[in-house]
Design a protein around this motif. Structure first.
Motif, mmCIF file in Angstrom:
data_model
loop_
_atom_site.group_PDB
_atom_site.id
_atom_site.type_symbol
_atom_site.label_atom_id
_atom_site.label_comp_id
_atom_site.label_asym_id
_atom_site.label_seq_id
_atom_site.Cartn_x
_atom_site.Cartn_y
_atom_site.Cartn_z
ATOM 1 N N SER A 124 0.960 -1.235 -0.082
ATOM 2 C CA SER A 124 0.073 -0.045 -0.061
ATOM 3 C C SER A 124 0.956 1.254 0.089
ATOM 4 O O SER A 124 2.251 1.238 0.505
ATOM 5 N N VAL A 125 0.288 2.443 -0.364
ATOM 6 C CA VAL A 125 0.853 3.714 -0.248
ATOM 7 C C VAL A 125 1.310 4.096 0.964
ATOM 8 O O VAL A 125 2.235 4.451 1.420
ATOM 9 N N ARG A 126 0.395 3.803 2.082
ATOM 10 C CA ARG A 126 0.738 4.196 3.380
ATOM 11 C C ARG A 126 1.910 3.381 4.015
ATOM 12 O O ARG A 126 2.662 3.900 4.673
ATOM 13 N N HIS A 127 1.907 1.978 3.582
ATOM 14 C CA HIS A 127 3.111 1.252 4.033
ATOM 15 C C HIS A 127 4.419 1.808 3.829
ATOM 16 O O HIS A 127 5.333 1.954 4.252
ATOM 17 N N SER A 128 4.494 2.274 2.373
ATOM 18 C CA SER A 128 5.694 2.623 1.575
ATOM 19 C C SER A 128 5.910 3.882 2.211
ATOM 20 O O SER A 128 7.276 4.149 2.454
ATOM 21 N N LEU A 129 5.191 4.916 2.359
ATOM 22 C CA LEU A 129 5.444 6.216 3.114
ATOM 23 C C LEU A 129 6.059 6.018 4.478
ATOM 24 O O LEU A 129 6.928 6.734 4.726
ATOM 25 N N ARG A 163 0.084 6.074 -7.811
ATOM 26 C CA ARG A 163 -0.106 6.627 -6.546
ATOM 27 C C ARG A 163 0.984 6.560 -5.778
ATOM 28 O O ARG A 163 1.550 7.571 -4.912
ATOM 29 N N ALA A 164 2.118 5.497 -5.715
ATOM 30 C CA ALA A 164 3.203 5.535 -5.276
ATOM 31 C C ALA A 164 4.184 6.628 -5.769
ATOM 32 O O ALA A 164 4.959 7.348 -4.913
ATOM 33 N N ALA A 165 3.957 6.761 -6.984
ATOM 34 C CA ALA A 165 4.762 7.803 -7.713
ATOM 35 C C ALA A 165 4.430 9.094 -7.281
ATOM 36 O O ALA A 165 5.437 10.111 -7.255
ATOM 37 N N GLU A 166 3.113 9.362 -6.965
ATOM 38 C CA GLU A 166 2.748 10.621 -6.396
ATOM 39 C C GLU A 166 3.250 11.000 -4.865
ATOM 40 O O GLU A 166 3.407 12.235 -4.838
ATOM 41 N N SER A 167 3.387 9.836 -4.166
ATOM 42 C CA SER A 167 3.547 10.033 -2.927
ATOM 43 C C SER A 167 4.921 9.867 -2.335
ATOM 44 O O SER A 167 5.523 10.627 -1.429
ATOM 45 N N LEU A 168 5.786 8.972 -3.048
ATOM 46 C CA LEU A 168 7.096 8.686 -2.646
ATOM 47 C C LEU A 168 8.112 9.317 -3.028
ATOM 48 O O LEU A 168 8.326 10.016 -4.369
ATOM 49 N N ARG A 169 9.208 9.581 -2.246
ATOM 50 C CA ARG A 169 10.558 10.535 -2.679
ATOM 51 C C ARG A 169 11.617 9.280 -2.917
ATOM 52 O O ARG A 169 12.507 9.484 -3.816
ATOM 53 N N ILE A 170 11.663 8.192 -2.234
ATOM 54 C CA ILE A 170 12.449 7.246 -2.306
ATOM 55 C C ILE A 170 12.442 6.361 -3.658
ATOM 56 O O ILE A 170 11.095 6.196 -4.081
ATOM 57 N N LEU A 184 8.518 -4.067 -17.893
ATOM 58 C CA LEU A 184 9.241 -3.201 -17.476
ATOM 59 C C LEU A 184 9.067 -1.649 -17.894
ATOM 60 O O LEU A 184 9.088 -0.750 -17.049
ATOM 61 N N VAL A 185 8.685 -1.559 -19.275
ATOM 62 C CA VAL A 185 8.490 -0.312 -19.828
ATOM 63 C C VAL A 185 7.087 0.143 -19.142
ATOM 64 O O VAL A 185 7.116 1.502 -18.973
ATOM 65 N N ALA A 186 6.151 -0.419 -18.865
ATOM 66 C CA ALA A 186 4.699 -0.087 -18.300
ATOM 67 C C ALA A 186 5.188 0.533 -16.990
ATOM 68 O O ALA A 186 4.731 1.497 -16.496
ATOM 69 N N ALA A 187 6.219 -0.240 -16.187
ATOM 70 C CA ALA A 187 6.409 0.213 -14.905
ATOM 71 C C ALA A 187 7.372 1.441 -14.738
ATOM 72 O O ALA A 187 7.185 2.204 -13.936
ATOM 73 N N LEU A 188 8.080 1.607 -15.740
ATOM 74 C CA LEU A 188 8.738 2.894 -15.833
ATOM 75 C C LEU A 188 7.790 4.193 -16.106
ATOM 76 O O LEU A 188 7.841 5.213 -15.586
ATOM 77 N N ALA A 189 6.965 3.897 -17.044
ATOM 78 C CA ALA A 189 5.794 4.698 -17.444
ATOM 79 C C ALA A 189 5.077 5.092 -16.223
ATOM 80 O O ALA A 189 4.900 6.318 -16.249
ATOM 81 N N LEU A 190 4.754 4.245 -15.333
ATOM 82 C CA LEU A 190 3.670 4.516 -14.064
ATOM 83 C C LEU A 190 4.670 5.157 -13.170
ATOM 84 O O LEU A 190 4.066 5.377 -11.979
ATOM 85 N N GLY A 191 6.057 5.332 -13.147
ATOM 86 C CA GLY A 191 6.796 5.976 -12.178
ATOM 87 C C GLY A 191 7.637 5.098 -11.345
ATOM 88 O O GLY A 191 8.365 5.708 -10.556
ATOM 89 N N ALA A 192 7.775 3.876 -11.739
ATOM 90 C CA ALA A 192 8.597 3.114 -10.937
ATOM 91 C C ALA A 192 10.054 2.984 -11.556
ATOM 92 O O ALA A 192 10.146 3.525 -12.672
#
Ligand SMILES: Cc1cc2nc3c(=O)[nH]c(=O)nc-3n(C[C@H](O)[C@H](O)[C@H](O)COP(=O)(O)O)c2cc1C
Length: 333
Positions: A124-129, A163-170, A184-192
């Protein structure tokens, strides 16, 4: 391809092999690291800290590239000897640890003091934060598709990753459902900044599991996983089989009064029989929906090279028509 993840871990390709119980032995971890990704030994599959120390030595004999160790923190009546495992990791000179399960905060100080980089796996985003706030260096963001424990929020990666890309700095990698260059390309496009794969790496020549397990993944489709242990709030995505059907029948019959003891026969201690002896119906075993995208059993190097070549082809041949900046192969993606 350089990303924040390749730079953080000193690896060639942004591809990580997540810790997997009774799969993540030295052979697989070393094969992934030798292919330019990041291989990870599963700490708790080794019965004692001494056994983990031996496994780390074995991995070092097989590769001179960086590799990591997974430490999964689960609620347990008798917890594993975590301080001992952490000592084995530090004394073994491992520089990357993948944590998973409960909040790893309590265990971070000795690892950080030893200069170890921590990537925490979150659903989840909250656990990632939270992971970011307690000093983890990176996150592995595990969507609802994933094999193993997807958590209880049921958010698939097409929503979770942006959502993770919007929220995380790491930096973070996309985990769950990743199989090929398209992933891989999709993941990069989504911000990973890369991908983490579990199930796909089981169907490789070097994965030290029974051939029947690999064949089961080739035969399975994306329709063949089930979620078990939802009533216990310990949801696990597994490959459907007779044992899974029994667990689901018990869950339906017992409802919210079900306890772990009711399904222990199908769940507890079954991995060696399934993964090593190839007794596929001996119990429940983790598997991602990505099984539907697994059609062969290549070597790890063939798989990693193919993912990178496919990703490059997609960027150069398909996406280039939309965006010239995709051509900028230098510097960071
Ligand atoms: C057979 C199997 C065993 C796993 N065991 C663990 C484990 O012990 N600890 C852990 O953190 N993750 C475990 N995982 C999860 C993987 O590390 C990874 O997060 C997940 O497989 C990613 O989803 P994918 O299977 O769709 O690639 C396991 C996954 C599988 C398929």
């Amino acid at each position: 391809m350089k990303t924040r993840i390749t730079e953080l871990f000193g690896i060639e390709h942004p591809i990580i092999q997540g810790g997997m119980h009774y799969v993540g032995f030295a052979e697989l971890a070393a094969a992934v690291s030798n292919a330019g990704g990041l291989g990870i030994i599963t700490g708790l599959t080794q019965r004692t800290p001494d056994a983990l120390a031996d496994e780390i030595r074995r991995c070092r004999d097989l590769t001179d590239k960086p590799f990591g160790v997974n430490l999964t923190f689960l609620p347990a009546v008798t917890p594993p000897d975590y301080p001992g495992y952490i000592r084995a990791i530090i004394e073994g000179g491992v520089k990357i640890v993948e944590t998973a399960g409960n909040n790893p905060q309590k265990w971070l100080p000795p690892l950080k003091a030893a200069g170890i980089k921590i990537i925490h796996k979150c659903t989840s985003v909250r656990h990632s934060l939270k992971a970011e706030s307690i000093g983890c260096d990176a996150a592995s963001v595990d969507g609802f598709e994933c094999g193993g424990h997807p958590g209880e929020d049921d958010i698939p990666n097409f929503i979770l990753l942006p959502r993770a890309a919007e929220s995380l700095r790491i930096p973070f990698v996309a985990s769950g459902g990743m199989a090929d260059g398209r992933s891989l390309v999709a993941a990069l496009a989504l911000g990973a900044d890369g991908i983490n794969m579990g199930t796909r790496f089981i169907a490789t020549k070097e994965a030290p599991v029974h051939d029947r397990v690999k064949q089961a993944l080739v035969d399975a489709t994306e329709l063949d996983t089930r979620l078990v242990m939802r009533p216990l709030r310990n949801t696990e995505r597994v490959l459907n089989n007779a044992a899974v059907e029994r667990v689901l029948a018990k869950e339906r019959a017992l409802g919210s009064s079900i306890t772990f003891a009711d399904i222990a026969e199908e769940v507890a201690g079954v991995y060696p029989r399934i993964l090593q002896q190839g007794e596929l119906d001996a119990g429940v075993w983790s598997c991602g929906m990505v099984a539907g995208l697994i059609h062969d059993v290549p070597t790890v190097r063939e798989l990693v090279d193919r993912i990178m070549a496919e990703a490059e082809a997609i960027i150069r041949e398909r996406l280039i028509t939309f965006a010239n900046f995709a051509l900028n192969g230098q510097g960071r993606v």
